[in-house]
Scaffold this motif. Sequence first.
Motif, PDB file in Angstrom:
ATOM      1  N   UNK A 119      40.158 -53.494 -35.261  1.00  0.00           N
ATOM      2  CA  UNK A 119      38.815 -53.196 -34.728  1.00  0.00           C
ATOM      3  C   UNK A 119      38.692 -51.737 -34.317  1.00  0.00           C
ATOM      4  N   UNK A 120      39.738 -51.216 -33.667  1.00  0.00           N
ATOM      5  CA  UNK A 120      39.689 -49.828 -33.202  1.00  0.00           C
ATOM      6  C   UNK A 120      39.718 -48.863 -34.398  1.00  0.00           C
ATOM      7  N   UNK A 121      40.488 -49.222 -35.439  1.00  0.00           N
ATOM      8  CA  UNK A 121      40.517 -48.379 -36.646  1.00  0.00           C
ATOM      9  C   UNK A 121      39.119 -48.334 -37.268  1.00  0.00           C
ATOM     10  N   UNK A 122      38.451 -49.478 -37.276  1.00  0.00           N
ATOM     11  CA  UNK A 122      37.096 -49.540 -37.811  1.00  0.00           C
ATOM     12  C   UNK A 122      36.134 -48.720 -36.953  1.00  0.00           C
ATOM     13  N   UNK A 123      36.318 -48.838 -35.651  1.00  0.00           N
ATOM     14  CA  UNK A 123      35.474 -48.083 -34.707  1.00  0.00           C
ATOM     15  C   UNK A 123      35.670 -46.576 -34.915  1.00  0.00           C
ATOM     16  N   UNK A 124      36.911 -46.170 -35.152  1.00  0.00           N
ATOM     17  CA  UNK A 124      37.207 -44.751 -35.384  1.00  0.00           C
ATOM     18  C   UNK A 124      36.556 -44.279 -36.688  1.00  0.00           C
ATOM     19  N   UNK A 125      36.606 -45.136 -37.716  1.00  0.00           N
ATOM     20  CA  UNK A 125      35.941 -44.788 -38.982  1.00  0.00           C
ATOM     21  C   UNK A 125      34.459 -44.515 -38.742  1.00  0.00           C
ATOM     22  N   UNK A 126      33.830 -45.398 -37.995  1.00  0.00           N
ATOM     23  CA  UNK A 126      32.400 -45.242 -37.707  1.00  0.00           C
ATOM     24  C   UNK A 126      32.142 -44.005 -36.853  1.00  0.00           C
ATOM     25  N   UNK A 127      32.997 -43.781 -35.866  1.00  0.00           N
ATOM     26  CA  UNK A 127      32.794 -42.617 -34.985  1.00  0.00           C
ATOM     27  C   UNK A 127      32.847 -41.325 -35.800  1.00  0.00           C
ATOM     28  N   UNK A 128      33.848 -41.236 -36.677  1.00  0.00           N
ATOM     29  CA  UNK A 128      34.002 -40.021 -37.495  1.00  0.00           C
ATOM     30  C   UNK A 128      32.809 -39.866 -38.438  1.00  0.00           C
ATOM     31  N   UNK A 129      32.448 -40.965 -39.118  1.00  0.00           N
ATOM     32  CA  UNK A 129      31.347 -40.888 -40.087  1.00  0.00           C
ATOM     33  C   UNK A 129      30.021 -40.563 -39.394  1.00  0.00           C
TER      34      UNK A 129
ATOM     35  N   UNK B 248      38.968 -38.454 -46.423  1.00  0.00           N
ATOM     36  CA  UNK B 248      40.412 -38.732 -46.543  1.00  0.00           C
ATOM     37  C   UNK B 248      40.901 -39.570 -45.374  1.00  0.00           C
ATOM     38  N   UNK B 249      40.414 -39.249 -44.185  1.00  0.00           N
ATOM     39  CA  UNK B 249      40.828 -40.041 -43.024  1.00  0.00           C
ATOM     40  C   UNK B 249      40.228 -41.441 -43.101  1.00  0.00           C
ATOM     41  N   UNK B 250      39.034 -41.538 -43.652  1.00  0.00           N
ATOM     42  CA  UNK B 250      38.416 -42.853 -43.835  1.00  0.00           C
ATOM     43  C   UNK B 250      39.316 -43.699 -44.735  1.00  0.00           C
ATOM     44  N   UNK B 251      39.824 -43.080 -45.799  1.00  0.00           N
ATOM     45  CA  UNK B 251      40.705 -43.764 -46.734  1.00  0.00           C
ATOM     46  C   UNK B 251      42.009 -44.177 -46.038  1.00  0.00           C
ATOM     47  N   UNK B 252      42.571 -43.266 -45.231  1.00  0.00           N
ATOM     48  CA  UNK B 252      43.813 -43.589 -44.501  1.00  0.00           C
ATOM     49  C   UNK B 252      43.578 -44.760 -43.547  1.00  0.00           C
ATOM     50  N   UNK B 253      42.447 -44.767 -42.896  1.00  0.00           N
ATOM     51  CA  UNK B 253      42.140 -45.864 -41.967  1.00  0.00           C
ATOM     52  C   UNK B 253      41.887 -47.163 -42.731  1.00  0.00           C
ATOM     53  N   UNK B 254      41.306 -47.064 -43.932  1.00  0.00           N
ATOM     54  CA  UNK B 254      41.143 -48.262 -44.769  1.00  0.00           C
ATOM     55  C   UNK B 254      42.513 -48.841 -45.109  1.00  0.00           C
ATOM     56  N   UNK B 255      43.446 -47.966 -45.454  1.00  0.00           N
ATOM     57  CA  UNK B 255      44.792 -48.423 -45.806  1.00  0.00           C
ATOM     58  C   UNK B 255      45.479 -49.043 -44.593  1.00  0.00           C
TER      59      UNK B 255
END
Lengths: 110, 176
Positions: free
Chosen positions: B134-144, B82-89
């Motif tokens: 970039x940071x949103x993408x980095x956060x997505x990767x960190x969480x995943x 869900x957070x991945x989706x929020x960060x995608x948005x």
Amino acid sequence: MSGNNIITNIDGNNATFKKTFAKLKHQQRKEATFAFGQLFMMDTDQAPARLHFHPLKDRMVPSVLDPTKKVKVYTIHITADDTYKASFTLENGTAYLRVCGEHDQVDNSP
Amino acid sequence: MHTTSMNFAILSAARSVKSVDSVTPVTLHNLPKFVRSIIGYIISPRLQKLSFTLAEVCFRLRMMSQDVQRSDDTSLIDPELEQRESLDQLKQSILKQRGELERSYRELDPDGGAMPKLDKQIASLVQLMAEIYEVANELQWAIAEHDASYSERTKDFHASNQEELVAMLSRIAPAA
């Protein structure tokens, strides 16, 4: 060519991998399938340049085979335009897939 | 891991990015030059305030990413993505707002160079938005990556040749 560095199996059992792979668009999944296929019989000491195979910096994660040990995480580019990548660990000739997603670098120009 | 506060921080970031709308004039096409100058003069302080807001957003997301990377908490942060989706948005919103911002300011100063202070502010804002992306993408990767270390594992998704690989990936997502 060192036998110890040849990938002979690919493992997709990780739930995070399955979910992030499923979230890719159809064309991205198609290209990712081709990219993962390139891993078979790949010598990690002589990986094809187009895969951009390299370990993640300062990143050690629990081993799948022995969670008390830590192993490196590697990534490859999985789309032809290099905008997506996937991560995995390498243990005893098996690539344990972990995550798929957009690459870090973005176009800063307007 | 404080996932509730993380959720709110991501939503708050999205709201801040959307507020770029408030400094994007709808249309300036064919307005006299002096009117465009006045608009530029009025908008400039708002641009500066927005830059500070977005800089804070960027900083917060970066701190969250670093926290996740350092975490040895074995509970999953984002099991349903869900957070991945929020960060995608959030990322999509950034791209859209950035495009609108650049379009508007090309109309405000079509010949370029007439409003150097504004040009500099816009350039900073655009750069900030790229950093947030970039940071949103980095956060997505960190969480995943965090969750991948502790995710549930099944037993029958493996392949030792191309044919098995295609079959395996098709089971995960159709028509791979």
